[in-house]
Design an enzyme around this catalytic site. Structure first.
Site, PDB file in Angstrom:
ATOM      1  N   TYR A 144      66.409 -13.654 -14.658  1.00 56.10           N
ATOM      2  CA  TYR A 144      65.967 -12.261 -14.839  1.00 56.10           C
ATOM      3  C   TYR A 144      66.790 -11.668 -15.973  1.00 56.10           C
ATOM      4  O   TYR A 144      68.005 -11.817 -16.021  1.00 56.10           O
ATOM      5  CB  TYR A 144      66.197 -11.464 -13.552  1.00 56.10           C
ATOM      6  CG  TYR A 144      65.822 -10.001 -13.658  1.00 56.10           C
ATOM      7  CD1 TYR A 144      64.498  -9.603 -13.826  1.00 56.10           C
ATOM      8  CD2 TYR A 144      66.799  -9.007 -13.578  1.00 56.10           C
ATOM      9  CE1 TYR A 144      64.159  -8.258 -13.904  1.00 56.10           C
ATOM     10  CE2 TYR A 144      66.469  -7.659 -13.649  1.00 56.10           C
ATOM     11  CZ  TYR A 144      65.148  -7.293 -13.817  1.00 56.10           C
ATOM     12  OH  TYR A 144      64.808  -5.962 -13.892  1.00 56.10           O
ATOM     13  N   ASP A 239      72.563 -14.279 -21.924  1.00 56.48           N
ATOM     14  CA  ASP A 239      72.481 -13.011 -21.208  1.00 56.48           C
ATOM     15  C   ASP A 239      73.627 -12.979 -20.207  1.00 56.48           C
ATOM     16  O   ASP A 239      73.549 -13.553 -19.116  1.00 56.48           O
ATOM     17  CB  ASP A 239      71.125 -12.877 -20.514  1.00 56.48           C
ATOM     18  CG  ASP A 239      71.013 -11.559 -19.746  1.00 56.48           C
ATOM     19  OD1 ASP A 239      72.003 -10.802 -19.725  1.00 56.48           O
ATOM     20  OD2 ASP A 239      69.938 -11.310 -19.176  1.00 56.48           O
ATOM     21  N   LYS A 267      76.480  -3.954 -16.746  1.00 50.84           N
ATOM     22  CA  LYS A 267      77.199  -3.939 -15.467  1.00 50.84           C
ATOM     23  C   LYS A 267      78.699  -3.632 -15.622  1.00 50.84           C
ATOM     24  O   LYS A 267      79.069  -2.482 -15.783  1.00 50.84           O
ATOM     25  CB  LYS A 267      76.952  -5.236 -14.714  1.00 50.84           C
ATOM     26  CG  LYS A 267      75.438  -5.431 -14.419  1.00 50.84           C
ATOM     27  CD  LYS A 267      75.156  -6.518 -13.428  1.00 50.84           C
ATOM     28  CE  LYS A 267      73.688  -6.857 -13.301  1.00 50.84           C
ATOM     29  NZ  LYS A 267      72.948  -6.102 -12.334  1.00 50.84           N
TER      30      LYS A 267
HETATM   31  C1  PLP Z   1      71.272 -11.321 -16.175  1.00 47.54           C
HETATM   32  C2  PLP Z   1      70.703  -9.946 -16.208  1.00 47.54           C
HETATM   33  N1  PLP Z   1      70.165  -9.480 -17.346  1.00 47.54           N
HETATM   34  C3  PLP Z   1      69.649  -8.249 -17.431  1.00 47.54           C
HETATM   35  C4  PLP Z   1      69.641  -7.402 -16.358  1.00 47.54           C
HETATM   36  C5  PLP Z   1      69.049  -6.036 -16.506  1.00 47.54           C
HETATM   37  O1  PLP Z   1      70.028  -5.046 -16.447  1.00 47.54           O
HETATM   38  P1  PLP Z   1      69.666  -3.564 -16.001  1.00 47.54           P
HETATM   39  O2  PLP Z   1      69.274  -3.605 -14.574  1.00 47.54           O
HETATM   40  O3  PLP Z   1      70.938  -2.804 -16.256  1.00 47.54           O
HETATM   41  O4  PLP Z   1      68.561  -3.098 -16.888  1.00 47.54           O
HETATM   42  C6  PLP Z   1      70.202  -7.842 -15.144  1.00 47.54           C
HETATM   43  C7  PLP Z   1      70.262  -7.023 -13.926  1.00 47.54           C
HETATM   44  O5  PLP Z   1      69.601  -6.131 -13.645  1.00 47.54           O
HETATM   45  C8  PLP Z   1      70.733  -9.146 -15.076  1.00 47.54           C
HETATM   46  O6  PLP Z   1      71.247  -9.629 -13.944  1.00 47.54           O
HETATM   47  N1  FVT Z   2      70.434  -9.165  -9.616  1.00 47.34           N
HETATM   48  C1  FVT Z   2      69.483  -8.172  -9.678  1.00 47.34           C
HETATM   49  C2  FVT Z   2      69.942  -7.001 -10.422  1.00 47.34           C
HETATM   50  O1  FVT Z   2      71.060  -6.925 -10.804  1.00 47.34           O
HETATM   51  C3  FVT Z   2      68.966  -5.956 -10.637  1.00 47.34           C
HETATM   52  C4  FVT Z   2      69.329  -4.669 -10.033  1.00 47.34           C
HETATM   53  C5  FVT Z   2      68.136  -3.766 -10.114  1.00 47.34           C
HETATM   54  O2  FVT Z   2      67.142  -4.133 -10.740  1.00 47.34           O
HETATM   55  O3  FVT Z   2      68.205  -2.691  -9.528  1.00 47.34           O
END
Ligand code: PLP
Ligand code: FVT
Length: 429
Positions: A144, A239, A267
């Site tokens: 993701y 990423d 994060k």
């Molecule tokens: C590996 C990774 N990339 C991108 C994202 C997207 O970040 P955000 O939720 O801050 O948009 C997340 C988590 O949500 C993630 O775990």
């Molecule tokens: N591992 C999943 C995420 O960090 C996503 C958090 C979100 O989309 O709220």
């Protein structure tokens, strides 16, 4: 445990918020039941609106690596807020952030701040496409990278939990440029590049997959991606929104010694406030506006309060021994879980990297592929999740999310978590 206030708020929330949540992963759809509404956090602990206390392994989905309400982070935010909440103009603190990030992550010569992980990955792939003049993008099934259109194809996290890995609303004309390959399968990547290599702008990969539970890279996988990108002059994007400053000060790239062209962060880098970043080789980064033709912008980018929180978080992590301690705690917790599961006769596998864990109800010898993740017993996870919740342990409400240990989890917290697990395992169907 009573959840009356949470229940009442969830009823109210559903009137004006779709599904009652501002992000689908919060909705408990993957485990059933209703989400808990939180009121306060301190260190490794959370309190919900009914006054129940939990040991937290979600950490706001990663940022709270130093625990909730760390006094240094809170003070930095208060001091900066008293000066200004933001200008939309350059500040010294964003320069300090850029210098810090490029020092801690040596593959980054230059970095640009944004306000979420999604913005970071979206911008990085636009930059890679603009820089190479190519459209195709390689990603891996179960990874993701946020919810930008090109990346919501066979995606992990909530998209996987809810069964919509390829989201309606993503134009087919765009999705056709996203090629999905199996994680940890270098032969598949080689075959794909043999066919399309010179049309592929970039590979984007979670160097440790954390959105199909936790799946570390097999030996040689990241190295192989590096070699393929070198050969075809494609951009390698790590990423590290999740792994950055979590598994090591220099991220997964430091842990495994593989250097990407671009890195995305989020994060931890915001200390709990909305922050992301993308950076890398100067030659590529200079392709974005105002130096280059690829447009990328943001009203709140580099917001000084967010920079203050992030820098305070990073300073704490720069102290000696932090990651060794984090690694030991993560391993102690997960090995403890393995031992208890075995004693209870429950098939169980763990994947562990510093600060991140994956727990799987499965009798397969290892879990390093998407299919192996999907073959784990999700129903059993649901019952386990609710048993732990009832005993005051807050885990991510999905079998497809990694868990996080923070620097402030104590031995007592870990022992209490294991005691809860022992009780849950004793009656786990
Ligand atoms: C590996 C990774 N990339 C991108 C994202 C997207 O970040 P955000 O939720 O801050 O948009 C997340 C988590 O949500 C993630 O775990
Ligand atoms: N591992 C999943 C995420 O960090 C996503 C958090 C979100 O989309 O709220």
């Amino acid at each position: 445990m009573r959840h009356e206030q949470s229940h009442a708020l969830f009823q109210q929330a559903q009137a004006h918020i779709p599904g009652g949540v501002n992000s689908p992963v919060r909705a408990f759809r993957g485990v059933g039941g209703e989400p808990v509404f939180f009121e306060r956090g301190e260190g490794a602990h959370l309190w919900d609106v009914d006054g129940n206390r939990y040991i937290d392994y979600v950490a706001s989905w990663g940022p709270m690596i130093n625990g909730h309400n760390h006094p240094d982070v809170v003070r930095a935010v208060q001091e900066q807020a008293a000066r200004s909440l933001g200008f939309g103009a350059p500040t010294a603190i964003e320069v300090e952030m850029a210098d810090t990030l490029c020092r801690l992550v040596p593959s980054m010569d230059k970095v640009r701040m944004v306000s979420s992980g999604t913005e970071a990955t979206m911008s990085a792939i636009r930059l890679a496409r603009g820089y190479t003049g190519r459209d195709k993008l390689v990603k891996f099934e179960g990874c993701y990278h946020g919810h930008a259109d090109s990346l919501l194809v066979k995606a992990g996290s909530g998209a996987l939990t809810l069964g919509v890995p390829t989201s309606p609303g993503v134009p087919a004309d765009l999705a056709q440029h996203t090629i999905n390959l199996p994680y940890n399968d270098l032969a598949a990547v080689e075959a794909c590049f043999a066919q399309f290599g010179y049309d592929i702008a970039a590979i984007i990969v979670e160097p440790i997959a954390g959105n199909m539970n936790c799946v570390p890279p097999e030996r040689g996988f990241l190295e192989g991606l590096r070699a393929i990108c070198d050969h075809y002059e494609s951009v390698l994007i790590f990423d590290e929104v999740m792994t950055g400053f979590r598994v090591a000060l220099g991220g997964a790239q430091a842990l495994y010694g593989v250097t990407p062209d671009l890195t995305t962060l989020g994060k931890v880098v915001g200390g709990g406030l909305p922050v992301g970043a993308f950076g890398g080789r100067a030659e590529i980064m200079d392709y974005i506006a105002p130096l280059g033709p690829v447009y990328q912008a943001g009203t709140l980018s580099g917001n000084p309060v967010a920079m203050a929180a992030g820098l305070a978080n990073l300073r704490l992590l720069e102290q000696r021994g932090v990651y060794e301690d984090l690694a030991e705690k993560t391993l102690a917790l997960s090995e403890g879980m393995q031992t208890l599961a075995e004693a209870a006769g429950i098939p169980f596998r763990i994947n562990v990297v510093p600060g991140m864990f994956g727990w799987f109800f499965t009798d397969q010898p290892k879990v390093s592929r998407y299919e192996e993740v999907m073959a784990s017993n999700v129903d059993r996870f649901r019952r386990f999740f609710h048993g732990m919740l009832e005993r005051g342990v807050y885990l991510a409400p999905s079998a497809f999310e990694a868990g996080f240990v923070s620097t402030v989890h104590s031995t007592a917290d870990i022992d209490a978590t294991l005691a809860a697990a022992e009780a849950v395992f004793a009656n786990l169907e």
